[in-house]
Design an enzyme around this catalytic site. Structure first.
Site, mmCIF file in Angstrom:
data_model
loop_
_atom_site.group_PDB
_atom_site.id
_atom_site.type_symbol
_atom_site.label_atom_id
_atom_site.label_comp_id
_atom_site.label_asym_id
_atom_site.label_seq_id
_atom_site.Cartn_x
_atom_site.Cartn_y
_atom_site.Cartn_z
ATOM 1 N N ARG A 51 56.991 31.835 62.531
ATOM 2 C CA ARG A 51 57.394 32.754 63.645
ATOM 3 C C ARG A 51 58.593 33.489 63.168
ATOM 4 O O ARG A 51 59.030 34.540 63.788
ATOM 5 C CB ARG A 51 57.675 31.979 64.784
ATOM 6 C CG ARG A 51 58.309 32.747 65.931
ATOM 7 C CD ARG A 51 58.198 31.988 67.381
ATOM 8 N NE ARG A 51 58.613 30.890 67.348
ATOM 9 C CZ ARG A 51 59.789 30.692 67.271
ATOM 10 N NH1 ARG A 51 60.985 31.414 67.296
ATOM 11 N NH2 ARG A 51 60.235 29.436 67.380
ATOM 12 N N TYR A 105 56.760 57.949 74.636
ATOM 13 C CA TYR A 105 55.583 57.340 74.644
ATOM 14 C C TYR A 105 55.285 56.464 75.980
ATOM 15 O O TYR A 105 56.292 56.008 76.409
ATOM 16 C CB TYR A 105 55.179 56.266 73.594
ATOM 17 C CG TYR A 105 54.385 55.372 73.696
ATOM 18 C CD1 TYR A 105 52.747 55.802 73.275
ATOM 19 C CD2 TYR A 105 54.566 54.122 73.849
ATOM 20 C CE1 TYR A 105 51.807 55.075 73.537
ATOM 21 C CE2 TYR A 105 53.163 53.158 73.995
ATOM 22 C CZ TYR A 105 51.830 53.587 73.721
ATOM 23 O OH TYR A 105 50.932 52.580 73.566
ATOM 24 N N ASP A 177 61.552 56.763 67.473
ATOM 25 C CA ASP A 177 60.384 56.209 67.052
ATOM 26 C C ASP A 177 59.682 57.275 66.395
ATOM 27 O O ASP A 177 59.537 58.541 66.697
ATOM 28 C CB ASP A 177 59.522 56.031 68.652
ATOM 29 C CG ASP A 177 58.235 55.772 68.477
ATOM 30 O OD1 ASP A 177 57.531 56.059 67.462
ATOM 31 O OD2 ASP A 177 57.569 55.375 69.632
ATOM 32 N N LYS A 202 49.182 52.714 64.266
ATOM 33 C CA LYS A 202 48.863 54.257 64.236
ATOM 34 C C LYS A 202 48.604 54.573 62.701
ATOM 35 O O LYS A 202 47.904 54.067 61.820
ATOM 36 C CB LYS A 202 49.564 54.988 64.848
ATOM 37 C CG LYS A 202 50.086 54.614 66.077
ATOM 38 C CD LYS A 202 48.972 54.522 67.185
ATOM 39 C CE LYS A 202 49.118 53.754 68.632
ATOM 40 N NZ LYS A 202 50.247 54.055 69.396
HETATM 41 C C1 LIG Z 1 50.964 53.740 70.319
HETATM 42 C C2 LIG Z 1 52.583 53.884 70.232
HETATM 43 C C3 LIG Z 1 53.337 52.937 70.774
HETATM 44 C C4 LIG Z 1 53.073 51.288 70.924
HETATM 45 O O1 LIG Z 1 52.682 50.823 69.798
HETATM 46 P P1 LIG Z 1 51.554 49.728 70.022
HETATM 47 O O2 LIG Z 1 51.518 49.211 68.647
HETATM 48 O O3 LIG Z 1 50.696 50.239 70.766
HETATM 49 O O4 LIG Z 1 52.292 48.389 70.878
HETATM 50 C C5 LIG Z 1 54.882 53.328 70.505
HETATM 51 N N1 LIG Z 1 55.155 54.583 70.304
HETATM 52 C C6 LIG Z 1 54.163 55.507 70.096
HETATM 53 C C7 LIG Z 1 54.637 56.970 69.859
HETATM 54 C C8 LIG Z 1 53.047 55.319 69.838
HETATM 55 O O5 LIG Z 1 51.977 56.285 69.720
#
Ligand SMILES: *Cc1c(COP(=O)(O)O)cnc(C)c1O
Length: 385
Positions: A51, A105, A177, A202
């Protein structure tokens, strides 16, 4: 700007490999054990327990991600949201205030409007392309500024250098992000961002078969986030670490192909009589195009567009496509399409949605790595039949 020691094409394959290779294995084995023999560690975060994100699978990924982003340190998490929430909760505690891009997001927006206020952290949304308006929103208790490299679903690129400058001037932590840009197209640490988040679900993984997140940036801050993540428990399991490491190996190949295909599709759609508007950072009219042109090595694989005829026309278009799949998420090898108005923004009132530019006929596309000519043909027939 820091000197990159290895090109990203080499780093995606080799950076962070533990040497000597464990059992001489060229691909590192998956460390399924949850515990390790005690060898005198004195800190909590250094204990041999999975963890705590310290398995060889974690350490390899951490070093690789730091190399890709040209940053000091990196940490993986169980999801993009685990990375983002743990990062924000490391920067802000009860009584603090955060400035955030006004169209983040959806999950991040929900944290800002729902969870953070319950924990005593106030959030004020800012227009990412109007830096002159930020000062009026600054408070004595403001601790951070949070933006995205490319905003969703309109693909606007905020004034990223202004965000870093504003943070430095006012003693804030700058956070971004950068899921949509990927380190192939943009490395925020090189212009001074303190903390970088990714939904590794992604592009970083790229194969639509796991959920993961990453926090990258200044070592001292990443170590603080690591400590908090160990408490909150949002670790990534070693099996997913191994899959993510495999996915990352083709990141540069995939993203460059996606850059090229998305630009071709955006240009085709821009000239099509049935399309009213195309949002893509590579098109000159797009908000933030000049910023992207100056800072990015590519404009990415995400675009959105409005079809004449609204919701019904958009539904017909999606129904006629034969290659892209109608599904949420993005950044994988397969092309995807979605209507943001009925998915991520389904619970946003129509007037508010439209004020943000998210109309009923807006289609968002994540361009995959299929043959670009076949993708274009498919889009053309779906628009024209
Ligand atoms: C999908 C996404 C998230 C969240 O990520 P998860 O892996 O689904 O928790 C955050 N920011 C952006 C820009 C995203 O496309």
């Amino acid at each position: 700007m820091k000197h990159r020691r290895q090109s990203i094409d080499t780093a995606v394959i080799h950076a962070g490999q533990i040497r000597p290779r464990i059992g001489r294995a060229v691909v590192p084995p998956i460390f399924r054990t949850s515990i390790y023999e005690y060898t005198g560690e004195t800190s909590y975060d250094g204990q041999g327990y999975s963890r705590l994100n310290t398995t060889p699978n974690h350490r390899t990924l951490h070093a690789r991600l730091a190399a890709l982003e040209n940053a000091e340190a990196a940490l993986v998490a169980g999801s993009g949201m685990a990375a983002i929430t743990t990062g924000i909760l490391t920067v802000c505690k009860s009584g603090d205030h955060l400035l955030m891009l006004d169209s983040p997001y959806g999950g991040t927006r929900a944290i800002a409007t729902d969870d953070l206020p319950r924990l005593g952290v106030e959030v004020t949304f800012i227009d990412g392309n109007d830096p002159a308006s930020w000062l009026a929103r600054l408070r004595p208790n403001t601790k951070g500024i949070y933006v995205e490299s490319i905003s969703n679903p309109l693909m606007k690129v905020p004034d990223l250098e202004a965000a870093v400058g504003f943070a430095r001037q006012h003693g804030l932590v700058s956070m971004i992000d950068s899921t949509f840009a990927t380190p192939v197209n943009f490395r925020p640490a090189e212009i001074g961002f303190d903390l970088i988040f990714h939904s590794a679900t992604k592009y970083l993984n790229g194969h639509t078969d796991l959920i993961a997140g990453a926090i990258i940036g200044r070592r001292e801050l990443v170590e603080k986030v690591h400590h908090r993540l160990n408490h909150l428990g949002g670790m990534l399991d070693p099996e997913s670490c191994s899959l993510l490491e495999r996915g990352i190996k083709t990141l540069a190949l995939r993203v460059r192909r996606q850059n090229e295909s998305a630009l071709k599709i955006a240009q085709f759609l821009s000239g099509h009589p049935r399309i009213e508007r195309v949002n893509y950072p590579g098109l000159p009219h797009n908000i933030g195009h000049a910023i992207a042109a100056a800072l990015f090595d590519g404009f990415g694989g995400m675009l959105s567009f409005e079809i004449a005829g609204g919701h019904a026309a958009a539904l017909r278009f999606i129904g006629r496509l034969t290659i892209p799949v109608n599904a949420v998420s993005l950044g994988g090898v397969e092309s995807l399409v979605i209507l943001p108005a009925v998915t991520a923004y389904a619970s946003t009132p129509k007037a508010e949605r439209e004020a943000l530019g998210i109309t009923d006929g807006l289609v968002r596309m994540s361009v995959g790595i299929e043959d670009p000519a076949e993708l274009l043909d498919d889009i053309r027939q779906a628009l024209e039949s």
